[in-house]
Design a protein around this motif. Structure first.
Motif, mmCIF file in Angstrom:
data_model
loop_
_atom_site.group_PDB
_atom_site.id
_atom_site.type_symbol
_atom_site.label_atom_id
_atom_site.label_comp_id
_atom_site.label_asym_id
_atom_site.label_seq_id
_atom_site.Cartn_x
_atom_site.Cartn_y
_atom_site.Cartn_z
ATOM 1 N N GLY A 12 14.459 -12.268 -9.927
ATOM 2 C CA GLY A 12 15.742 -12.764 -10.424
ATOM 3 C C GLY A 12 16.652 -11.588 -10.759
ATOM 4 N N LYS A 13 17.133 -11.546 -12.011
ATOM 5 C CA LYS A 13 18.014 -10.454 -12.441
ATOM 6 C C LYS A 13 17.229 -9.258 -12.981
ATOM 7 C CE LYS A 13 21.986 -13.403 -13.539
ATOM 8 N NZ LYS A 13 22.938 -13.827 -14.591
ATOM 9 N N SER A 14 15.917 -9.393 -13.048
ATOM 10 C CA SER A 14 15.088 -8.311 -13.579
ATOM 11 C C SER A 14 14.766 -7.300 -12.483
ATOM 12 C CB SER A 14 13.795 -8.889 -14.156
ATOM 13 O OG SER A 14 12.984 -7.873 -14.680
ATOM 14 N N HIS A 15 15.163 -6.054 -12.699
ATOM 15 C CA HIS A 15 14.987 -4.967 -11.732
ATOM 16 C C HIS A 15 13.684 -4.246 -12.087
ATOM 17 C CE1 HIS A 15 17.109 -1.367 -9.530
ATOM 18 N NE2 HIS A 15 15.933 -1.659 -9.021
ATOM 19 N N VAL A 16 12.634 -4.436 -11.263
ATOM 20 C CA VAL A 16 11.281 -3.992 -11.633
ATOM 21 C C VAL A 16 10.896 -2.657 -11.007
ATOM 22 C CG1 VAL A 16 8.831 -4.628 -11.614
ATOM 23 C CG2 VAL A 16 10.574 -6.391 -11.924
ATOM 24 N N LEU A 17 11.153 -2.478 -9.715
ATOM 25 C CA LEU A 17 10.845 -1.217 -9.038
ATOM 26 C C LEU A 17 12.129 -0.445 -8.788
ATOM 27 C CD1 LEU A 17 8.161 -2.272 -6.375
ATOM 28 C CD2 LEU A 17 7.809 -1.454 -8.720
ATOM 29 N N HIS A 18 12.063 0.857 -9.010
ATOM 30 C CA HIS A 18 13.267 1.693 -8.956
ATOM 31 C C HIS A 18 13.070 2.851 -7.975
ATOM 32 C CE1 HIS A 18 14.861 -0.329 -12.609
ATOM 33 N NE2 HIS A 18 13.589 -0.356 -12.964
ATOM 34 N N GLY A 19 13.226 2.570 -6.684
ATOM 35 C CA GLY A 19 13.195 3.627 -5.684
ATOM 36 C C GLY A 19 11.819 4.207 -5.418
ATOM 37 N N VAL A 20 10.827 3.338 -5.248
ATOM 38 C CA VAL A 20 9.443 3.790 -5.028
ATOM 39 C C VAL A 20 9.275 4.343 -3.611
ATOM 40 C CG1 VAL A 20 7.045 2.994 -4.786
ATOM 41 C CG2 VAL A 20 8.438 2.244 -6.733
ATOM 42 N N ASP A 21 8.674 5.528 -3.514
ATOM 43 C CA ASP A 21 8.265 6.129 -2.241
ATOM 44 C C ASP A 21 6.748 6.276 -2.264
ATOM 45 O OD1 ASP A 21 10.897 6.433 -1.367
ATOM 46 O OD2 ASP A 21 11.061 8.461 -2.176
ATOM 47 N N LEU A 22 6.094 5.789 -1.194
ATOM 48 C CA LEU A 22 4.628 5.792 -1.163
ATOM 49 C C LEU A 22 4.165 5.795 0.281
ATOM 50 C CD1 LEU A 22 2.400 3.606 -3.460
ATOM 51 C CD2 LEU A 22 1.981 3.569 -1.012
ATOM 52 N N HIS A 23 3.094 6.517 0.555
ATOM 53 C CA HIS A 23 2.568 6.606 1.921
ATOM 54 C C HIS A 23 1.053 6.498 1.901
ATOM 55 C CE1 HIS A 23 1.822 8.059 5.993
ATOM 56 N NE2 HIS A 23 0.971 8.929 5.483
ATOM 57 N N VAL A 24 0.502 5.718 2.839
ATOM 58 C CA VAL A 24 -0.942 5.640 3.042
ATOM 59 C C VAL A 24 -1.213 5.972 4.505
ATOM 60 C CG1 VAL A 24 -3.031 4.235 2.893
ATOM 61 C CG2 VAL A 24 -1.146 3.824 1.293
ATOM 62 N N GLY A 25 -2.016 7.000 4.743
ATOM 63 C CA GLY A 25 -2.331 7.413 6.095
ATOM 64 C C GLY A 25 -3.496 6.641 6.687
ATOM 65 N N GLU A 26 -3.734 6.841 7.965
ATOM 66 C CA GLU A 26 -4.815 6.144 8.654
ATOM 67 C C GLU A 26 -6.177 6.598 8.113
ATOM 68 O OE1 GLU A 26 -6.181 5.249 13.272
ATOM 69 O OE2 GLU A 26 -4.253 6.189 12.828
ATOM 70 N N GLY A 27 -7.027 5.632 7.767
ATOM 71 C CA GLY A 27 -8.361 5.930 7.278
ATOM 72 C C GLY A 27 -8.396 6.582 5.907
ATOM 73 N N GLU A 28 -7.336 6.412 5.134
ATOM 74 C CA GLU A 28 -7.202 7.082 3.840
ATOM 75 C C GLU A 28 -7.330 6.069 2.700
ATOM 76 O OE1 GLU A 28 -4.122 10.439 2.134
ATOM 77 O OE2 GLU A 28 -3.239 8.677 3.080
ATOM 78 N N ILE A 29 -7.958 6.480 1.609
ATOM 79 C CA ILE A 29 -7.955 5.684 0.378
ATOM 80 C C ILE A 29 -6.965 6.322 -0.581
ATOM 81 C CG2 ILE A 29 -9.270 4.839 -1.595
ATOM 82 C CD1 ILE A 29 -11.773 4.881 0.070
ATOM 83 N N VAL A 30 -5.963 5.540 -0.966
ATOM 84 C CA VAL A 30 -4.930 5.999 -1.895
ATOM 85 C C VAL A 30 -4.943 5.060 -3.099
ATOM 86 C CG1 VAL A 30 -2.458 6.331 -2.249
ATOM 87 C CG2 VAL A 30 -3.505 6.995 -0.074
ATOM 88 N N SER A 31 -4.957 5.637 -4.299
ATOM 89 C CA SER A 31 -4.942 4.818 -5.514
ATOM 90 C C SER A 31 -3.575 4.865 -6.176
ATOM 91 C CB SER A 31 -6.005 5.299 -6.507
ATOM 92 O OG SER A 31 -7.296 4.947 -6.073
#
Length: 230
Positions: A12-31
């Motif tokens: 709704g009017k609630s802005h929760v995420l603010h410009g998130v940048d994230l990458h997960v590569g092939e065969g990778e575990i990212v937490s």
């Protein structure tokens, strides 16, 4: 494999995420780490098309924003929600078979699930609703795998589980990596995340406040104190 850029999410009017940048590569575990309420679950829900967003979410080079959740799943993105979402009146085996994608030869078969979690084999004809919390978590993880995803996002898989089951979940995640499946893990337990991940992100107030290897996070006491410790 998964590239998220400048992601903003709204309820709704609630802005929760603010410009998130994230990458997960092939065969990778990212937490993805952080305290409750900082936007970690919203990040994975946004990736599955369940939240209103702006920005870019690319999976294997293809833009996902604008697609419905089932269309995203068919592209090869798996999602294990925190609330597990089993079908309580169906048996363990029926729940697993519901995860299959028709017409696609999967890397995973029922016997793979039963080998990974022998307890599910013992309970295969039991209604899923009477399983323990740990057994339901095993079932949800395996049902998602039956759809043969290339990347699986798992939200708080160890929440409320006994230490023995937590160890089983950790072995499960390592097996995924061994089979070339990428993992984005939302987790509060720092120990398991640092043990199995190649990279970690820390989130605070809807933004990424740290990105690095488990080694770098172990060395950065200031980040752990400000954004992770209770």
């Amino acid at each position: 494999m998964l590239d998220i850029k400048n992601l903003h999410a709204f309820y709704g009017k609630s802005h929760v995420l603010h410009g998130v940048d994230l990458h997960v590569g092939e065969g990778e575990i990212v937490s993805l780490l952080g305290r409750n309420g900082v936007g970690r679950s919203t990040t994975v829900k946004s990736t599955m098309g369940q939240v209103e967003v702006t920005g870019s979410i690319k999976f294997k080079g293809e833009e996902m924003i604008g697609l419905k959740a089932f269309e995203i799943a068919h592209k090869g993105l798996g999602y294990v929600p925190e609330n597990r979402d089993i079908f309580p009146t169906l048996t363990v085996e029926q729940n697993l078979l519901l995860g299959e994608k028709k017409g696609k030869k999967s890397r995973w078969q029922l016997e793979d699930m039963y080998k990974m979690f022998p307890r599910l084999k013992e309970r295969q004809n039991t209604a899923a609703g009477v399983l323990s919390g740990g057994e339901q978590q095993m079932l949800t993880l395996c049902r998602t795998l039956m759809g043969d995803p290339d990347l699986i996002m798992i939200d708080e898989p160890t929440e409320g589980l006994a230490p023995k089951i937590v160890d089983l979940v950790a072995e499960y995640l390592k097996e995924l990596k061994n089979r070339g499946i990428s993992v984005l893990l939302v987790e509060q337990k720092l120990a398991i995340a640092l043990e199995i991940s190649q990279r970690v992100y820390v989130m605070g107030h809807g933004s990424i406040v740290f990105e690095g290897t488990p080694w770098h996070l172990r060395k950065d006491a200031a980040v752990r104190k400000e954004w992770l410790e209770v």
